[in-house]
Design a protein around this motif. Structure first.
Motif, PDB file in Angstrom:
ATOM      1  N   UNK A  52      29.915  40.815  -9.013  1.00 16.11           N
ATOM      2  CA  UNK A  52      30.944  41.506  -8.235  1.00 16.11           C
ATOM      3  C   UNK A  52      30.687  43.003  -8.212  1.00 16.11           C
ATOM      4  N   UNK A  53      30.179  43.518  -9.334  1.00 17.60           N
ATOM      5  CA  UNK A  53      29.765  44.915  -9.390  1.00 17.60           C
ATOM      6  C   UNK A  53      28.598  45.001 -10.355  1.00 17.60           C
ATOM      7  N   UNK A  54      27.670  45.931 -10.134  1.00 15.81           N
ATOM      8  CA  UNK A  54      26.518  46.038 -11.036  1.00 15.81           C
ATOM      9  C   UNK A  54      26.969  46.159 -12.490  1.00 15.81           C
ATOM     10  N   UNK A  55      26.304  45.418 -13.370  1.00 19.77           N
ATOM     11  CA  UNK A  55      26.712  45.345 -14.769  1.00 19.77           C
ATOM     12  C   UNK A  55      25.588  45.867 -15.656  1.00 19.77           C
ATOM     13  N   UNK A  56      25.897  46.868 -16.457  1.00 24.65           N
ATOM     14  CA  UNK A  56      24.871  47.559 -17.222  1.00 24.65           C
ATOM     15  C   UNK A  56      24.669  47.019 -18.622  1.00 24.65           C
TER      16      UNK A  56
ATOM     17  N   UNK B  73      34.606  40.946 -22.460  1.00 21.24           N
ATOM     18  CA  UNK B  73      33.308  41.607 -22.394  1.00 21.24           C
ATOM     19  C   UNK B  73      33.406  42.910 -21.609  1.00 21.24           C
ATOM     20  N   UNK B  74      32.925  43.994 -22.237  1.00 19.43           N
ATOM     21  CA  UNK B  74      32.944  45.323 -21.618  1.00 19.43           C
ATOM     22  C   UNK B  74      31.508  45.748 -21.340  1.00 19.43           C
TER      23      UNK B  74
ATOM     24  N   UNK C 281      34.432  54.387 -16.795  1.00 19.60           N
ATOM     25  CA  UNK C 281      34.288  53.008 -16.345  1.00 19.60           C
ATOM     26  C   UNK C 281      34.509  52.038 -17.506  1.00 19.60           C
ATOM     27  N   UNK C 282      33.960  52.378 -18.681  1.00 17.12           N
ATOM     28  CA  UNK C 282      34.138  51.500 -19.830  1.00 17.12           C
ATOM     29  C   UNK C 282      35.607  51.470 -20.253  1.00 17.12           C
TER      30      UNK C 282
END
Length: 345
Positions: free
Chosen positions: A13-17, A122-123, A130-131
């Motif tokens: 859904x959104x880029x996840x780092x 999960x973060x 953002x976090x």
């Protein structure tokens, strides 16, 4: 009996780092076994740059397994020791085929009586704002345990974020786990663990990269907070070496990802080895679709679970397989009133 497979791309859904980079898509393969009684479905999901079967011959091995499906799971799994995600998909598919309902794999209250499994929130890595935005959302949903990916942004900023969280929520109210994904340099890892320990963390996953046994042994021996091994387990494919790893490194916890370590039977072997040594454990999904997540959740529910499991990845994608899995508060449920979407294979 016949078997077939197809590739499926999951879109975040959104880029996840993570410390290994930013994820936008996730490849997975569905495997389908059919006979005159019905069909079974499994999922073979690799993580690029992490799975030991992230190799050019992966798809050829999957094709070979399908062409030789009549040899049975025991024979195929022995030949596929270095392809744990294919082993997992096959084990799931054979179990699915034997069941009257292809999505009912284990006879537990999770499936039969909609008994929830407590999971961590999960973060993902990102800038501090953002976090924090993710953390606030998880707390609002009712999570009492959150796991933060660390090691990619400025370490001081991560410490400030943890300090802020602890100023608002005590360890009795909010359990904090962190996952470094091997990001720390062994020369500085202990110093970083000492700084992290002031925040009363539950544990840190894989502080340094795997296959540095001497450094990891010293860390596990001297750490001020519990260490959970994750990536460290992936390349260790036989019982003797698994026992040796636990005996030499003596971690406080291990984390089991069936897609990465070879499926349910291999996970159960790790659990027995760990429990014999009084090492704690929990089970985590590895960004599978809901096909794989359902299987892992049902497997986890076989056990007396005394801590949150890492099974909260089902809502990450725009095009996940529609399923009865639901997260309510901090629990994952199987809502039998909802229907499955069967992937095209």
């Amino acid at each position: 009996m016949k078997a077939s497979y197809s590739k499926y791309i999951l879109n975040f859904k959104r880029p996840s780092g993570t410390s290994r980079g930013v994820l936008k898509t996730k490849e997975t393969w569905f495997i389908k076994i059919e006979d005159d009684t019905g069909f079974g479905i499994g999922e073979c999901g690799i993580l690029r740059g992490l799975s030991i079967d992230d190799v050019p011959e992966f798809e050829n091995q999957l094709k070979w397994a399908c062409e030789n499906i009549n040899l049975g799971f025991n024979y195929l799994s022995e030949q596929l020791k270095l392809f744990p995600s294919i082993k997992f998909g096959l084990e799931m598919a054979f179990k699915s085929l034997k069941s009257q309902n292809p999505f009912y794999l284990f006879d537990t209250d999770f499936y039969k009586h909609q008994q929830g499994i407590t999971i961590n929130g999960l973060i993902w890595m990102g800038d501090k704002s953002f976090m924090f935005e993710q953390i606030k959302a998880k707390l609002d949903q009712g999570f009492s345990c959150i796991k933060l990916k660390i090691g990619a942004i400025d370490f001081q900023a991560e410490l400030e974020l943890l300090a802020y969280l602890r100023s608002k929520f005590s360890a009795e109210v909010l359990e904090l786990r962190v996952d470094a994904n091997g990001a720390f340099n062994p020369d500085h890892a202990l110093q970083k663990l000492e700084k992290l320990s002031q925040f009363n963390l539950h544990s840190i996953e894989q502080p340094i990269k795997q296959n540095q046994w001497q450094a990891m042994r010293e860390l596990c021996k001297n750490t001020p907070l519990p260490i959970a091994l994750d990536e460290e387990l992936i390349e260790v494919v036989d019982t003797t070496h698994r026992a040796k790893l636990l005996d030499e490194l003596k971690p406080q916890y291990i984390i089991l990802k069936p897609s990465l370590i070879g499926g349910f039977s291999d996970s159960s072997e790790w659990i027995k080895l760990a429990e014999d040594r009084k090492i704690g454990w929990w089970i985590t999904s590895a960004l599978e679709s809901d096909i794989g997540l359902n299987a892992i959740a049902q497997y986890a529910s076989k056990f007396q679970l005394d801590k949150p499991q890492g099974l909260g990845t089902g809502s990450l994608y725009t095009n996940n397989i529609t399923s009865p899995l639901e997260v309510k508060g901090e629990k994952l449920f199987y809502n039998s009133t909802l229907k499955w979407e069967t992937p095209q294979v």
